[in-house]
Design a protein around this motif. Structure first.
Motif, PDB file in Angstrom:
ATOM      1  N   THR A 106       0.839  -1.218   0.000  1.00 45.09           N
ATOM      2  CA  THR A 106       0.000   0.000   0.000  1.00 45.09           C
ATOM      3  C   THR A 106       0.865   1.257   0.000  1.00 45.09           C
ATOM      4  N   VAL A 107       0.280   2.362  -0.408  1.00 47.23           N
ATOM      5  CA  VAL A 107       0.959   3.669  -0.372  1.00 47.23           C
ATOM      6  C   VAL A 107       0.004   4.727   0.163  1.00 47.23           C
ATOM      7  N   LEU A 108       0.616   5.799   0.645  1.00 46.22           N
ATOM      8  CA  LEU A 108      -0.130   6.997   1.036  1.00 46.22           C
ATOM      9  C   LEU A 108      -0.024   8.005  -0.110  1.00 46.22           C
ATOM     10  N   ALA A 109      -1.106   8.704  -0.379  1.00 43.19           N
ATOM     11  CA  ALA A 109      -1.039   9.745  -1.410  1.00 43.19           C
ATOM     12  C   ALA A 109      -2.075  10.827  -1.141  1.00 43.19           C
ATOM     13  N   PHE A 110      -2.042  11.856  -1.955  1.00 37.64           N
ATOM     14  CA  PHE A 110      -2.976  12.984  -1.910  1.00 37.64           C
ATOM     15  C   PHE A 110      -2.906  13.769  -0.602  1.00 37.64           C
ATOM     16  N   ARG A 111      -1.657  13.989  -0.142  1.00 35.46           N
ATOM     17  CA  ARG A 111      -1.480  14.792   1.067  1.00 35.46           C
ATOM     18  C   ARG A 111      -2.069  16.199   0.909  1.00 35.46           C
ATOM     19  N   PHE A 128     -15.801  -1.407  -5.125  1.00 31.50           N
ATOM     20  CA  PHE A 128     -17.105  -2.033  -5.403  1.00 31.50           C
ATOM     21  C   PHE A 128     -17.165  -2.650  -6.794  1.00 31.50           C
ATOM     22  N   GLU A 129     -16.429  -2.026  -7.735  1.00 33.09           N
ATOM     23  CA  GLU A 129     -16.482  -2.523  -9.118  1.00 33.09           C
ATOM     24  C   GLU A 129     -15.232  -3.317  -9.493  1.00 33.09           C
ATOM     25  N   GLY A 130     -14.222  -3.323  -8.611  1.00 35.63           N
ATOM     26  CA  GLY A 130     -13.061  -4.185  -8.827  1.00 35.63           C
ATOM     27  C   GLY A 130     -12.115  -3.731  -9.930  1.00 35.63           C
ATOM     28  N   ASP A 131     -12.076  -2.434 -10.206  1.00 33.78           N
ATOM     29  CA  ASP A 131     -11.133  -1.926 -11.213  1.00 33.78           C
ATOM     30  C   ASP A 131      -9.750  -1.833 -10.564  1.00 33.78           C
ATOM     31  N   ASP A 132      -8.943  -2.877 -10.752  1.00 35.41           N
ATOM     32  CA  ASP A 132      -7.678  -2.966 -10.009  1.00 35.41           C
ATOM     33  C   ASP A 132      -6.536  -2.194 -10.675  1.00 35.41           C
ATOM     34  N   ALA A 133      -6.830  -1.487 -11.753  1.00 39.23           N
ATOM     35  CA  ALA A 133      -5.813  -0.631 -12.371  1.00 39.23           C
ATOM     36  C   ALA A 133      -6.088   0.836 -12.074  1.00 39.23           C
ATOM     37  N   GLY A 150      -8.950   2.073 -10.211  1.00 43.10           N
ATOM     38  CA  GLY A 150      -9.770   2.363  -9.037  1.00 43.10           C
ATOM     39  C   GLY A 150      -8.919   2.738  -7.838  1.00 43.10           C
ATOM     40  N   GLU A 151      -9.545   3.441  -6.881  1.00 45.04           N
ATOM     41  CA  GLU A 151      -8.878   3.738  -5.609  1.00 45.04           C
ATOM     42  C   GLU A 151      -9.224   2.583  -4.669  1.00 45.04           C
ATOM     43  N   MET A 152      -8.280   1.663  -4.525  1.00 48.37           N
ATOM     44  CA  MET A 152      -8.521   0.453  -3.741  1.00 48.37           C
ATOM     45  C   MET A 152      -8.041   0.685  -2.319  1.00 48.37           C
ATOM     46  N   GLU A 153      -8.837   1.378  -1.536  1.00 45.41           N
ATOM     47  CA  GLU A 153      -8.435   1.715  -0.165  1.00 45.41           C
ATOM     48  C   GLU A 153      -8.236   0.447   0.664  1.00 45.41           C
ATOM     49  N   ALA A 154      -7.092   0.369   1.314  1.00 47.59           N
ATOM     50  CA  ALA A 154      -6.801  -0.795   2.165  1.00 47.59           C
ATOM     51  C   ALA A 154      -5.665  -0.434   3.107  1.00 47.59           C
ATOM     52  N   GLY A 155      -5.613  -1.123   4.237  1.00 47.03           N
ATOM     53  CA  GLY A 155      -4.603  -0.847   5.242  1.00 47.03           C
ATOM     54  C   GLY A 155      -3.292  -1.562   4.966  1.00 47.03           C
ATOM     55  N   MET A 187      -3.918   3.393   0.041  1.00 47.80           N
ATOM     56  CA  MET A 187      -4.562   2.480  -0.912  1.00 47.80           C
ATOM     57  C   MET A 187      -3.552   1.472  -1.430  1.00 47.80           C
ATOM     58  N   LEU A 188      -4.078   0.404  -2.039  1.00 49.16           N
ATOM     59  CA  LEU A 188      -3.217  -0.596  -2.653  1.00 49.16           C
ATOM     60  C   LEU A 188      -2.506   0.011  -3.853  1.00 49.16           C
ATOM     61  N   LYS A 189      -1.271  -0.425  -4.068  1.00 49.73           N
ATOM     62  CA  LYS A 189      -0.506   0.061  -5.213  1.00 49.73           C
ATOM     63  C   LYS A 189      -1.115  -0.493  -6.500  1.00 49.73           C
ATOM     64  N   ASN A 190      -1.524   0.391  -7.378  1.00 46.69           N
ATOM     65  CA  ASN A 190      -1.913  -0.002  -8.737  1.00 46.69           C
ATOM     66  C   ASN A 190      -1.535   1.155  -9.669  1.00 46.69           C
ATOM     67  N   ASP A 191      -1.921   1.071 -10.927  1.00 49.35           N
ATOM     68  CA  ASP A 191      -1.506   2.105 -11.875  1.00 49.35           C
ATOM     69  C   ASP A 191      -1.892   3.490 -11.368  1.00 49.35           C
ATOM     70  N   PHE A 192      -3.144   3.608 -10.947  1.00 47.94           N
ATOM     71  CA  PHE A 192      -3.630   4.908 -10.468  1.00 47.94           C
ATOM     72  C   PHE A 192      -2.840   5.381  -9.249  1.00 47.94           C
ATOM     73  N   ALA A 193      -2.647   4.505  -8.267  1.00 53.33           N
ATOM     74  CA  ALA A 193      -1.967   4.892  -7.024  1.00 53.33           C
ATOM     75  C   ALA A 193      -0.528   5.324  -7.322  1.00 53.33           C
ATOM     76  N   LEU A 194       0.134   4.610  -8.204  1.00 52.06           N
ATOM     77  CA  LEU A 194       1.531   4.950  -8.498  1.00 52.06           C
ATOM     78  C   LEU A 194       1.613   6.261  -9.280  1.00 52.06           C
ATOM     79  N   ARG A 195       0.616   6.534 -10.127  1.00 51.77           N
ATOM     80  CA  ARG A 195       0.574   7.835 -10.805  1.00 51.77           C
ATOM     81  C   ARG A 195       0.398   8.960  -9.786  1.00 51.77           C
ATOM     82  N   ALA A 196      -0.440   8.697  -8.779  1.00 50.79           N
ATOM     83  CA  ALA A 196      -0.685   9.714  -7.749  1.00 50.79           C
ATOM     84  C   ALA A 196       0.592   9.991  -6.953  1.00 50.79           C
ATOM     85  N   VAL A 197       1.326   8.938  -6.604  1.00 52.64           N
ATOM     86  CA  VAL A 197       2.573   9.111  -5.845  1.00 52.64           C
ATOM     87  C   VAL A 197       3.579   9.904  -6.674  1.00 52.64           C
TER      88      VAL A 197
END
Lengths: 313, 313
Positions: free
Chosen positions: B222-227, B270-275, B277-282, B234-244
């Motif tokens: 997981t990563v932290l983003a959008f400070r 909810f829709e399972g877009d794992d690339a 989507g914002e997959m919030e998780a601890g 959220m879990l690392k995926n394409d979107f999360a890594l772009r945000a970082v």
């Protein structure tokens, strides 16, 4: 707290409490005081030239009959010289951090040293175990000073390390009181390494002003910065807040290197420059309210541990 | 695990284990399953319009005889409508998060609700206690989803909250197994709130693909983003890594808002877009290896807790 376990046996100590070998704070006085209380004192070799390193080892040996060790950051260009001094002085325990443990582990073990490597992820832990380390310190991102880039917290890191390796795991990062020691043991750690709480003791070689700032810090008193160079946790001051702002503005590596400059750790921790120094400290600073002798810290840790244990039903 | 304490009494439950009211994952099925196991299930009202909220409450009531609650994020413009539904439906426990607890605490308590506010710092905890909350959840930065800006970890946060307020403290952030429950109790917490572990159960309304990604995540998953907007893990995926990357490049708020767009949480969880989507998780995702029924999670938590307790000497 009467604990005989893998960690107390490995180091021939009474309590599984290790004092982190912090730069500029962990000289021979601190290490000897911790070992004299039944923990394991570590000299922070990272801020010492090889001959000063030897001097601290010799003075520590004169000040305690008990075992003590050194902490050597392996990324230092002259790390091999610090390692040679440790071997010549027959240091029984070497903690290594910030670098590849494979480089020196065989040499140290051939010379009778117990070797413990500091890790911040499961991958690093597996490597340390594979190359022959006797134990690992798992250090969460709560810790003061340099941190792993994955920013894994102690609460999440330790159980994953315990599941991943068979060698003993020592928990570090954010631990300043006995409640947290009990918590670390519940997570499967067999010992704890404590930094900032010992940096703010009478015997620490940190500057008085550094100790005062730690004791005054609140829960939100530290920040992480310099992700593009080497992630570091430090107390909030003018310099730290400029670094956080620079990072938010997207400064690149050369700009950040210029901002960082040189000798900031020395200025912050050893010279007490509380505006422009890099005052490395853990998030546990919020739990530290006073500057105490090491013996009093030990008494508190042990009392708090016993009280915490009794909370479990 | 036989625990009768302030928290079990406050909610009339068997185990001091609360399931976080997560958006898109915590519908009536999950909340009812947790309450039926003797914990406290919470409906995640944050992703529901008022009438859907009512429907989930009514379905949950039909599925369990045991107490359950709702989690309402107070920053939502229509938070008052969600609160009104909770009152009309005679919900015994309301957890509030992300906002000022003062706004609704008097209204809720006049209507017989027990009110618990989620905090991430000592200052917020003191305020929650002052305005009359019955307990607090102290949530460390390990937690999935939105986090406090001070980024205080669970290990450091909980003992400071326990020292600061007299109302019971429930520990949250990074907790997915029974070792961590025992650790939280050592720190002085009287209960735990668990999110991601319950999001990855059969009864969770999260998408199967979201659950699979949680179960496959490693320690660094997981990563932290959008400070600059609202800090989120959220879990690392394409979107999360772009945000970082965008954050490291110093993007400003409007640029980041455009990158974030709308309905990313729904897409990820909810829709399972794992690339995209914002997959919030601890950060606890690294400890979660399987998708289980809630009853099996409870069994494991209780067994692991008992084993962890026995590690303390």
């Amino acid at each position: 707290m009467q604990i005989t376990n893998d960690v107390t046996k490995l180091f021939s100590i009474t309590y599984p409490i290790i004092q982190a070998g912090m730069v500029w704070a962990a000289g021979w006085r601190l290490a000897a005081a911790v070992s004299n209380c039944g923990g394991l004192g570590l000299i922070g070799s990272g801020s010492m030239k090889p001959e000063l390193h030897r001097e601290h080892i010799q003075k520590c040996r004169a000040a305690t009959q008990k075992p003590f060790g050194v902490n050597i950051p392996l990324l230092r260009e002259d790390a091999i010289e610090l390692v040679r001094v440790a071997i010549e002085e027959k240091i029984p325990v070497v903690f290594s951090s910030a670098g590849n443990p494979e480089t020196f582990v065989a040499l140290l073990k051939q010379n009778g040293c117990t070797v413990v490597h500091v890790v911040s992820s499961v991958r690093q832990a597996e490597k340390a175990a594979r190359v022959g380390c006797d134990a690992i310190v798992g250090e969460g991102v709560e810790a003061g000073g340099h941190n792993g880039r994955d920013e894994i917290t102690t609460l999440c890191l330790i159980p994953q390390l315990v599941d991943a390796v068979k060698i003993p795991v020592i928990a570090a990062g954010g631990i300043a009181d006995g409640r947290q020691i009990a918590a670390a043991f519940c997570l499967g750690a067999r010992g704890v390494q404590i930094g900032t709480r010992f940096a703010a003791t009478i015997e620490s070689s940190a500057h008085e002003q550094y100790k005062q700032v730690v004791a005054a810090a609140q829960d939100s008193g530290t920040v992480l910065a310099f992700r593009k160079l080497a992630l570091v946790r430090m107390l909030k001051n003018d310099f730290a807040l400029r670094a956080v702002k620079a990072e938010a503005e997207g400064w690149d590596e050369p700009q950040l290197e210029e901002l960082l400059g040189k000798k900031r750790e020395r200025a912050g921790i050893f010279e007490g420059d509380d505006a422009e120094g890099e005052m490395e400290a853990g998030q546990s600073s919020g739990l530290i309210k006073d500057i105490l002798p090491v013996a009093d810290v030990f008494k508190k840790l042990i009392q708090e541990y016993a009280a915490a244990k009794s909370l479990l039903m």
